[in-house]
Design a protein around this motif. Structure first.
Motif, PDB file in Angstrom:
ATOM      1  N   SER A  80       0.740  -1.137  -0.069  1.00 29.67           N
ATOM      2  CA  SER A  80      -0.085   0.044  -0.230  1.00 29.67           C
ATOM      3  C   SER A  80       0.825   1.280   0.198  1.00 29.67           C
ATOM      4  N   ALA A  81       0.419   2.310  -0.673  1.00 28.31           N
ATOM      5  CA  ALA A  81       1.105   3.618  -0.234  1.00 28.31           C
ATOM      6  C   ALA A  81      -0.068   4.540   0.237  1.00 28.31           C
ATOM      7  N   VAL A  82       0.377   5.619   0.559  1.00 28.19           N
ATOM      8  CA  VAL A  82      -0.293   6.891   1.132  1.00 28.19           C
ATOM      9  C   VAL A  82       0.444   7.896   0.430  1.00 28.19           C
ATOM     10  N   PHE A  83      -0.353   8.829  -0.125  1.00 25.79           N
ATOM     11  CA  PHE A  83       0.308   9.895  -0.749  1.00 25.79           C
ATOM     12  C   PHE A  83      -0.540  11.349  -0.097  1.00 25.79           C
ATOM     13  N   ALA A  84       0.328  12.429  -0.056  1.00 29.39           N
ATOM     14  CA  ALA A  84      -0.407  13.371   0.739  1.00 29.39           C
ATOM     15  C   ALA A  84       0.043  14.852  -0.236  1.00 29.39           C
ATOM     16  N   GLN A  85      -0.925  15.905   0.290  1.00 29.11           N
ATOM     17  CA  GLN A  85      -0.743  17.175  -0.217  1.00 29.11           C
ATOM     18  C   GLN A  85       0.127  17.989   0.853  1.00 29.11           C
ATOM     19  N   ARG A  86       1.282  18.479   0.898  1.00 30.10           N
ATOM     20  CA  ARG A  86       2.098  18.777   1.893  1.00 30.10           C
ATOM     21  C   ARG A  86       1.852  20.361   1.872  1.00 30.10           C
ATOM     22  N   ARG A  87       1.801  20.679   2.927  1.00 27.47           N
ATOM     23  CA  ARG A  87       1.440  22.317   3.541  1.00 27.47           C
ATOM     24  C   ARG A  87       2.608  22.696   4.223  1.00 27.47           C
ATOM     25  N   GLU A  88       2.853  24.070   4.258  1.00 27.10           N
ATOM     26  CA  GLU A  88       3.674  24.591   5.153  1.00 27.10           C
ATOM     27  C   GLU A  88       3.211  24.917   6.405  1.00 27.10           C
ATOM     28  N   THR A  89       3.868  24.248   7.456  1.00 30.54           N
ATOM     29  CA  THR A  89       3.393  24.348   8.958  1.00 30.54           C
ATOM     30  C   THR A  89       4.551  24.481   9.769  1.00 30.54           C
ATOM     31  N   TRP A  90       4.420  24.484  11.237  1.00 35.50           N
ATOM     32  CA  TRP A  90       5.349  24.285  12.011  1.00 35.50           C
ATOM     33  C   TRP A  90       6.235  23.032  11.896  1.00 35.50           C
ATOM     34  N   SER A  91       7.503  22.906  11.996  1.00 34.06           N
ATOM     35  CA  SER A  91       8.045  21.568  11.836  1.00 34.06           C
ATOM     36  C   SER A  91       9.216  21.636  12.852  1.00 34.06           C
ATOM     37  N   ALA A  92       9.511  20.478  13.221  1.00 30.73           N
ATOM     38  CA  ALA A  92      10.539  19.904  14.077  1.00 30.73           C
ATOM     39  C   ALA A  92      10.800  18.788  14.354  1.00 30.73           C
ATOM     40  N   HIS A  93      12.111  18.210  14.477  1.00 32.57           N
ATOM     41  CA  HIS A  93      12.100  16.707  14.745  1.00 32.57           C
ATOM     42  C   HIS A  93      13.037  16.491  16.116  1.00 32.57           C
ATOM     43  N   GLU A  94      12.802  15.388  16.751  1.00 30.94           N
ATOM     44  CA  GLU A  94      13.180  15.123  18.169  1.00 30.94           C
ATOM     45  C   GLU A  94      14.214  14.210  18.041  1.00 30.94           C
ATOM     46  N   VAL A  95      14.279  13.135  17.102  1.00 29.89           N
ATOM     47  CA  VAL A  95      15.225  12.183  16.845  1.00 29.89           C
ATOM     48  C   VAL A  95      16.482  12.866  16.369  1.00 29.89           C
ATOM     49  N   GLN A  96      17.757  12.723  16.485  1.00 26.87           N
ATOM     50  CA  GLN A  96      18.936  13.213  16.083  1.00 26.87           C
ATOM     51  C   GLN A  96      19.703  12.300  15.333  1.00 26.87           C
TER      52      GLN A  96
END
Length: 269
Positions: free
Chosen positions: A103-119
């Motif tokens: 299966s695959a999921v595609f999405a319309q990406r939009r500008e939002t707040w972004s951050a990542h926790e893993v380093q």
């Protein structure tokens, strides 16, 4: 001449939702083709489908059985499209036999707040300071990558000395170099050697049962990475009753998380 990855995932449209493809000898594994190139071909069926909307955020491939050398067909069936996401069912067949589903999921990406926790992995030497992995005796598909492992973490050190963990860190890029895109990233996410090889330092019969990749980057971020090396890290959480998991992350050389991936692998002791 197209890049060897593009040759391997090339598809010819057939009737509605169906595509014809074929395995490529450069991507041969111990049994059948390298799983990552199978996943990339399945993803490519959606990427070139006329009904596709958005960019991939998730891909799952279930390996139902061996894929023989030669022709195959892929069915990419759009199940439902919403305002933000689009859901696909995937089947790879040889004759009447289903060899892989997914299966695959595609999405319309939009500008939002972004951050990542893993380093990203810390203390990793630059790719240019490390030697390329010798592929002598390794499956053919390894020649399609330039891999440079952290010192002391090289695979195929089959001395039988069990290790306390299965962590690996490496730089990796397509060989010959190729600009990064979703298909190439999908393949790279399966390019980590089986964790049981790393943990036990001896070979064992293995086979991936299911592989899921999450794409955290959009096309623009992948394009910005270009042909440069990616930084990968992989580990296992558990080995038990003939199966083990493998979790991995793929980072750009600028510290951006591009993808994470998880799989369950069969092994025979």
């Amino acid at each position: 001449m197209p890049h060897v990855l593009d040759q391997a995932i090339a598809l010819t449209p057939l009737e509605t939702n169906r595509f014809a493809g074929a395995t490529h000898p450069a991507w041969a594994n111990m049994v059948g083709p390298f799983g990552g190139i199978t996943g990339a071909a399945l993803l490519n069926a959606v990427l070139q489908h006329p009904a596709r909307a958005g960019e991939p955020i998730a891909l799952t491939v279930n390996f139902a059985g061996p894929i023989a050398d030669g022709a195959f067909e892929i069915e990419a069936l759009p199940l439902r499209s919403n305002r933000s996401t689009q859901h696909w069912n995937l089947l790879l067949r040889q004759g009447e036999q289903v060899c892989a589903s997914g299966s695959a999921v595609f999405a319309q990406r939009r500008e939002t707040w972004s951050a990542h926790e893993v380093q990203p992995p810390q203390g990793m030497p630059a790719a240019a300071t490390l030697q390329r992995l010798s592929r002598h005796g390794a499956p053919a598909w390894t020649n399609c990558y330039d891999m440079r492992f952290a010192p002391g973490e090289e695979p195929f050190r089959f001395d039988g000395q069990e290790q306390p963990h299965s962590l690996s860190r490496l730089w990796i890029r397509d060989e010959p170099p190729r600009p990064l895109d979703f298909a190439a990233l999908a393949a790279i996410c399966d390019a980590f050697f089986p964790r049981i090889f790393i943990r036990r330092r001896k070979p064992a019969p293995i086979g991936t049962v299911t592989l899921t990749t999450f794409f955290h980057a959009d096309a623009a971020l992948l394009a910005a990475q270009g042909e440069r090396h990616l930084l990968g890290t992989a580990r296992a959480l558990n080995f038990r009753h003939g199966y083990f998991d493998q979790s991995a992350e793929v980072w750009g050389d600028d510290g951006q998380l591009l993808a994470s991936t998880h799989q369950m692998v069969y092994f025979r002791d």
